[in-house]
Structure formats: C-alpha cells, structure tokens
Motif scaffolding. Structure first.
Motif, PDB file in Angstrom:
ATOM      1  N   ALA A  18       0.828  -1.200   0.000  1.00  0.00           N
ATOM      2  CA  ALA A  18       0.000   0.000   0.000  1.00  0.00           C
ATOM      3  C   ALA A  18       0.863   1.251   0.000  1.00  0.00           C
ATOM      4  CB  ALA A  18      -0.933  -0.007   1.209  1.00  0.00           C
ATOM      5  N   SER A  95      -7.036  10.293   9.805  1.00  0.00           N
ATOM      6  CA  SER A  95      -8.463   9.954   9.783  1.00  0.00           C
ATOM      7  C   SER A  95      -9.161  10.337  11.081  1.00  0.00           C
ATOM      8  CB  SER A  95      -8.648   8.459   9.506  1.00  0.00           C
ATOM      9  OG  SER A  95      -8.036   7.693  10.532  1.00  0.00           O
ATOM     10  N   PHE A 121     -11.961   9.215   4.953  1.00  0.00           N
ATOM     11  CA  PHE A 121     -10.851   8.696   4.155  1.00  0.00           C
ATOM     12  C   PHE A 121     -10.853   9.194   2.710  1.00  0.00           C
ATOM     13  CE2 PHE A 121     -10.816   5.860   7.719  1.00  0.00           C
ATOM     14  CZ  PHE A 121      -9.493   5.486   7.889  1.00  0.00           C
ATOM     15  N   LYS A 125      -7.645   8.282   0.599  1.00  0.00           N
ATOM     16  CA  LYS A 125      -7.806   7.391  -0.561  1.00  0.00           C
ATOM     17  C   LYS A 125      -7.351   8.079  -1.852  1.00  0.00           C
ATOM     18  CE  LYS A 125     -11.643   4.599   1.194  1.00  0.00           C
ATOM     19  NZ  LYS A 125     -13.092   4.338   1.023  1.00  0.00           N
ATOM     20  N   ALA A 130      -4.074   4.891   2.113  1.00  0.00           N
ATOM     21  CA  ALA A 130      -4.872   4.201   3.128  1.00  0.00           C
ATOM     22  C   ALA A 130      -4.297   2.825   3.414  1.00  0.00           C
ATOM     23  CB  ALA A 130      -6.321   4.071   2.672  1.00  0.00           C
ATOM     24  N   THR A 132      -5.468  -0.491   4.342  1.00  0.00           N
ATOM     25  CA  THR A 132      -6.765  -1.149   4.271  1.00  0.00           C
ATOM     26  C   THR A 132      -6.654  -2.584   4.756  1.00  0.00           C
ATOM     27  OG1 THR A 132      -7.376   0.260   2.425  1.00  0.00           O
ATOM     28  CG2 THR A 132      -8.661  -1.757   2.711  1.00  0.00           C
ATOM     29  N   GLY A 137     -11.975  -2.744   5.349  1.00  0.00           N
ATOM     30  CA  GLY A 137     -11.841  -1.406   4.794  1.00  0.00           C
ATOM     31  C   GLY A 137     -10.665  -0.636   5.360  1.00  0.00           C
ATOM     32  N   PRO A 138     -10.605   0.675   5.088  1.00  0.00           N
ATOM     33  CA  PRO A 138      -9.467   1.473   5.534  1.00  0.00           C
ATOM     34  C   PRO A 138      -9.443   1.615   7.058  1.00  0.00           C
ATOM     35  CG  PRO A 138     -11.097   2.868   4.448  1.00  0.00           C
ATOM     36  CD  PRO A 138     -11.566   1.459   4.327  1.00  0.00           C
TER      37      PRO A 138
END
Length: 183
Positions: A18, A95, A121, A125, A130, A132, A137-138
């Motif tokens: 990521a 976040s 996010f 994103k 992010a 994840t 999800g994130p």
C-alpha cells in the motif's frame, strides 16, 4: 512457518504494497478541502488556496496522540520557520475527527501548522495512502509525505515509518524547487 510469522509477513507485505502505491513525483496532486484545526481553531483548509501562496508539504500520519505521530508533529513544529523561509506551508492529515485534531493542533503541533480531519478517508484514498484491512476497509493512513508545487504537481514523496526523514526530505525538496524556480 509458524502462524504468527505468517501473519506478520502478510501484515508487513500489505503495509509495503500500500505504501509503495502512493502517488509519485510528477503526478498531479488531487485537490481537496478538509476541516482542519490550527491553534485549536477550526477552519476549512483548501489545497488550491494554499498553493496560491507557494509549495505545500502534505503529510499523512496514522493517528493523533500516538508516539511517532506526536514526535513527527513536534519536529514539523520545530522546523516550521525553515519551511516558511523557503516559502512553503505544512498540513498534516489523519483519519481522526476534527475534535481530536483541534486538541492535537494545540498540544502537539504547538499552534504552528494545521492538521486536517479526514474520517471519511476521502483525501487519504485520493492520495492512495490508506492502510486497508481486507474485508474491513481502511483503518488509518500510512505515514507518507508529499511536497506539492504551486502548479499542483507532486515534487517529492516519502513513505517511511519514522518521523525525522519526512521533515528532512520535505525541506530539501522545497529548497531545491525554490532554487530551480528562482522564487
């Protein structure tokens, strides 16, 4: 292979993948507006407006009031005059909600620069930072910093778990950009 070793390998493999996917120098920086706080005061931060004044250092961090994120905020605060002298502004984004950012901006950013709240996010994103969790999800933002030129192009990017390199790399990139553009 032990289950714990397998889990750690997968965890760090996901983390590296990521972080490596983040936008690169030369890419257009996604424009955004977020609720932000500086010195405990809430306002709307607009990247487009900030870029009218010069380069912007945008750094993403996982969570306010955690150890490395706090050190990073302190180091950016200590270097903010150097960034200003080079004509750049700084904003951190996580976040966390705006109430957390209001407190973090005063206590850890020392009223020197804003921090943006991105609990949806959307900005995290857009910058592809992010972290994840598959199926969930994130979870948070990776620690990635970007230097963005007034033209909206990414000059520099750094993904690193530590804090110090982000400040050094961003300041060097801003200074180099200033030298090259005579501004």
């Amino acid at each position: 292979m032990k289950p714990s070793t397998l889990f750690l390998s997968l965890f760090f493999g996901l983390f590296a993948t990521a972080a490596m996917a983040a936008l690169k120098p030369g890419d257009a920086a996604p424009d955004f507006t977020v609720a932000a706080a500086q010195g405990g005061k809430v306002f709307e931060f607009s990247l487009a407006e900030a870029l009218k004044k010069g380069p912007v250092v945008l750094y993403f961090y996982p969570k306010s009031f955690t150890s490395v994120c706090t050190v990073e905020a302190h180091e950016f605060a200590e270097s903010i005059e150097d960034f200003a002298a080079a004509g750049a502004s700084v904003i951190g984004v996580s976040s966390d909600g705006i109430d957390v950012q209001r407190e973090f901006s005063s206590k850890e950013c020392r009223d020197k620069f804003p921090v943006g709240a991105d609990p949806s996010f959307s900005v995290i994103k857009a910058y592809d930072v992010a972290f994840t969790i598959p199926g969930a999800g994130p979870a948070f933002a990776h620690r990635v910093s970007f230097v963005i030129s007034p033209e909206g192009k990414i000059i520099s990017t750094l993904a690193d778990n530590g804090a110090e390199k982000h400040i050094e790399n961003a300041l060097a990139a801003v200074r180099k950009w200033r030298e090259e553009h005579g501004k």
